[in-house]
Design an enzyme around this catalytic site. Structure first.
Site, mmCIF file in Angstrom:
data_model
loop_
_atom_site.group_PDB
_atom_site.id
_atom_site.type_symbol
_atom_site.label_atom_id
_atom_site.label_comp_id
_atom_site.label_asym_id
_atom_site.label_seq_id
_atom_site.Cartn_x
_atom_site.Cartn_y
_atom_site.Cartn_z
ATOM 1 N N TYR A 104 44.414 -20.227 7.035
ATOM 2 C CA TYR A 104 45.202 -19.510 6.034
ATOM 3 C C TYR A 104 46.691 -19.864 6.115
ATOM 4 O O TYR A 104 47.449 -19.592 5.193
ATOM 5 C CB TYR A 104 45.042 -17.993 6.182
ATOM 6 C CG TYR A 104 43.652 -17.460 5.823
ATOM 7 C CD1 TYR A 104 42.712 -18.260 5.202
ATOM 8 C CD2 TYR A 104 43.309 -16.147 6.112
ATOM 9 C CE1 TYR A 104 41.462 -17.777 4.876
ATOM 10 C CE2 TYR A 104 42.050 -15.646 5.786
ATOM 11 C CZ TYR A 104 41.134 -16.472 5.171
ATOM 12 O OH TYR A 104 39.887 -15.991 4.847
ATOM 13 N N LYS A 156 33.002 -22.334 16.172
ATOM 14 C CA LYS A 156 32.132 -23.401 15.657
ATOM 15 C C LYS A 156 32.439 -24.629 16.519
ATOM 16 O O LYS A 156 32.830 -25.695 16.031
ATOM 17 C CB LYS A 156 32.439 -23.628 14.158
ATOM 18 C CG LYS A 156 31.478 -24.550 13.450
ATOM 19 C CD LYS A 156 30.115 -23.964 13.177
ATOM 20 C CE LYS A 156 29.195 -25.009 12.594
ATOM 21 N NZ LYS A 156 27.789 -24.559 12.470
ATOM 22 N N ASP A 171 27.822 -19.396 12.564
ATOM 23 C CA ASP A 171 26.705 -19.297 11.617
ATOM 24 C C ASP A 171 25.582 -18.426 12.185
ATOM 25 O O ASP A 171 24.992 -17.603 11.484
ATOM 26 C CB ASP A 171 26.195 -20.684 11.174
ATOM 27 C CG ASP A 171 26.141 -21.707 12.295
ATOM 28 O OD1 ASP A 171 26.512 -21.368 13.435
ATOM 29 O OD2 ASP A 171 25.724 -22.847 12.043
ATOM 30 N N ASP A 210 37.583 -12.810 8.880
ATOM 31 C CA ASP A 210 37.675 -12.276 7.518
ATOM 32 C C ASP A 210 36.269 -12.149 6.912
ATOM 33 O O ASP A 210 35.873 -11.099 6.385
ATOM 34 C CB ASP A 210 38.554 -13.225 6.684
ATOM 35 C CG ASP A 210 38.937 -12.654 5.336
ATOM 36 O OD1 ASP A 210 38.595 -11.496 5.048
ATOM 37 O OD2 ASP A 210 39.593 -13.375 4.551
ATOM 38 N N ASP A 265 33.605 -8.440 6.459
ATOM 39 C CA ASP A 265 33.065 -7.976 5.167
ATOM 40 C C ASP A 265 31.542 -7.844 5.284
ATOM 41 O O ASP A 265 30.945 -6.876 4.801
ATOM 42 C CB ASP A 265 33.387 -8.960 4.036
ATOM 43 C CG ASP A 265 34.695 -8.646 3.311
ATOM 44 O OD1 ASP A 265 35.592 -8.064 3.953
ATOM 45 O OD2 ASP A 265 34.823 -8.988 2.118
HETATM 46 C C1 LIG Z 1 44.202 -12.690 1.360
HETATM 47 C C2 LIG Z 1 43.101 -12.528 2.377
HETATM 48 C C3 LIG Z 1 43.402 -13.257 3.623
HETATM 49 C C4 LIG Z 1 42.925 -11.070 2.629
HETATM 50 C C5 LIG Z 1 41.629 -10.706 3.240
HETATM 51 O O1 LIG Z 1 40.564 -10.980 2.741
HETATM 52 C C6 LIG Z 1 41.635 -9.889 4.431
HETATM 53 O O2 LIG Z 1 42.623 -9.809 5.120
HETATM 54 O O3 LIG Z 1 40.577 -9.336 4.748
HETATM 55 MG MG LIG Z 2 38.883 -10.050 3.680
#
Ligand SMILES: CC(C)CC(=O)C(=O)O
Ligand SMILES: [Mg+2]
Ligand SMILES: NC(=O)C1=CN([C@@H]2O[C@H](COP(=O)(O)OP(=O)(O)OC[C@H]3O[C@@H](n4cnc5c(N)ncnc54)[C@H](O)[C@@H]3O)[C@@H](O)[C@H]2O)C=CC1
Length: 352
Positions: free
Chosen positions: A142, A189, A221, A245, A249
């Site tokens: 990032y 990885k 993975d 990240d 999720d």
């Molecule tokens: C812009 C992303 C790096 C933001 C994101 O998905 C997060 O921090 O969870």
């Molecule tokens: Mg995120």
């Protein structure tokens, strides 16, 4: 105690979920005799529209002057749908994390007893899940060099990590493992990526300093699979920015909704508390988003930034009660009554 908190609501559902976290924080402060001074500041698309940039200097100064920062979310479809936009809300988020030195993002994943059967995963797989990701937040792909070449026909993003960046994150992971079940999983990885091999080598060296901690090394993975298959087998997981990240999720599915999972972004200078979700623009302005991830981020703030454990526990207790009593937003209502975002916030503030 006087608590000076910078308040960055951001975009989409950001302002709506932040409003509820403010109500609940004010209620817990009143109950325990604290005074909160909130200082709002612009970030994301809201800041681009107002002053042309997503993380203005004034916002940075407000964050640095505060004892802690409470953040909602940023991002809007008009930027997502325009790949050529040069100034983007997400740049503000990344700039903010870098400028505030927030290198460690603590993302717990846990279940709520009253929601176990709302997860798409089977009860016996997820019951008792209590794990925590430590996601590196100011390095990796990032923040690497990116660009276009070959007449705009080729694009590249680069992932770079220094040993020092890996080590400071890994040390936090070892320290956290010592406080918990002394199990640490390094997610990488390393069979392909040189940065992952640096991660693995650095963590292996640190193992000698933490003989009590049992360390495992797993490829990202396979972790993506085992995380939903046997979440109970994990405790503390350390990983780089991109992997953390994505995996967090995924892990939110275990709890039952993306709208439930909080986080703390820690650095040397200050700390910031934010839900793991984004600005969920489809829900913006409708008063339907789940505010609990942000409310629980405020609980992490009381605990981590101010050392106020009873206050954090009080917030978690009232959140558990709201879930048990069915005071939930539509993501958790499953055909039952869906409360509005603001109604959930009011209920929590009243019942704390
Ligand atoms: C812009 C992303 C790096 C933001 C994101 O998905 C997060 O921090 O969870
Ligand atoms: Mg995120
Ligand atoms: N930290 C941040 O500010 C982040 C910002 N973003 C930005 O947010 C925008 C939307 O991104 P998406 O990929 O759609 O991610 P998102 O996290 O905003 O939403 C994904 C899905 O999760 C669920 N969800 C998220 N928050 C919820 C809540 N509070 N209550 C109930 N359900 C919730 C919804 O089903 C939603 O469709 C983009 O502009 C993106 O760049 C994305 C992730 C993090």
């Amino acid at each position: 105690m006087k608590l000076n908190i910078a308040l960055l609501a951001g975009d989409g559902i950001g302002p709506e979920v932040i409003d509820q976290a403010v109500k609940v924080s004010d209620a817990v402060a009143a109950k325990f005799g604290h005074e909160i001074s909130w200082t709002p500041a612009l970030t994301g698309a809201a800041a681009i529209d107002a002053v042309g940039e997503p993380y203005p200097d004034e916002t940075h100064e407000i964050c640095m002057a505060a004892d802690a920062v409470l953040f909602g979310a940023i991002g809007l479809p008009r930027f997502d749908n325009d790949p050529s936009a040069k100034v983007r809300p997400e740049q503000g988020l990344l700039k903010m994390r870098k400028a505030l030195g927030l290198f460690a993002n603590v993302r717990p994943t846990f279940t709520f007893p009253s929601l176990i059967d709302k997860s798409p995963l089977k009860r016996e797989r997820i019951e008792g899940t209590d794990l925590v990701f430590l996601r590196e937040l100011t390095g990796g792909i990032y923040f690497g060099k990116r660009g276009r070449e070959d007449n705009d026909n080729t694009a590249y993003d680069t992932c770079t990590y220094t040993r020092a960046e890996v080590e400071r994150l890994a040390r936090k992971g070892f320290d956290m493992a010592l406080q918990r079940s002394k199990k640490l999983c390094c997610v990488d990885k390393a069979n392909v990526l040189e940065t992952s091999r640096l991660w693995r080598e650095t963590v292996q060296r640190l193992e000698k300093e933490y003989p009590e901690v049992e360390v495992s090394y797993e490829l990202v993975d396979a972790v993506a699979m085992r995380l939903v298959q046997w979440p109970n087998s994990y405790d503390v997981l350390i990983t780089e920015n991109l992997f953390g990240d994505i995996l967090t999720d995924e892990a939110s599915v275990i709890s039952g909704s993306m709208g439930l999972m909080p986080s703390a972004s820690l650095g040397e200078k200050t700390s910031l508390f934010e839900p793991i979700h984004g600005s969920y623009p489809q829900a913006a302005g409708k008063d339907i988003a789940n505010p609990l991830a942000t409310v629980l981020s405020a609980a992490m703030m009381f605990e981590t930034a101010f050392g106020l454990q009873d206050e954090a526990d009080a917030i978690r207790a009232v959140v558990n009660r709201s879930l048990a009593e069915g005071v939930v937003t539509e993501d958790l209502a499953e055909g039952g009554k869906a409360y509005k975002t603001s109604e959930v916030g009011d209920w929590l503030a009243k019942n704390i």
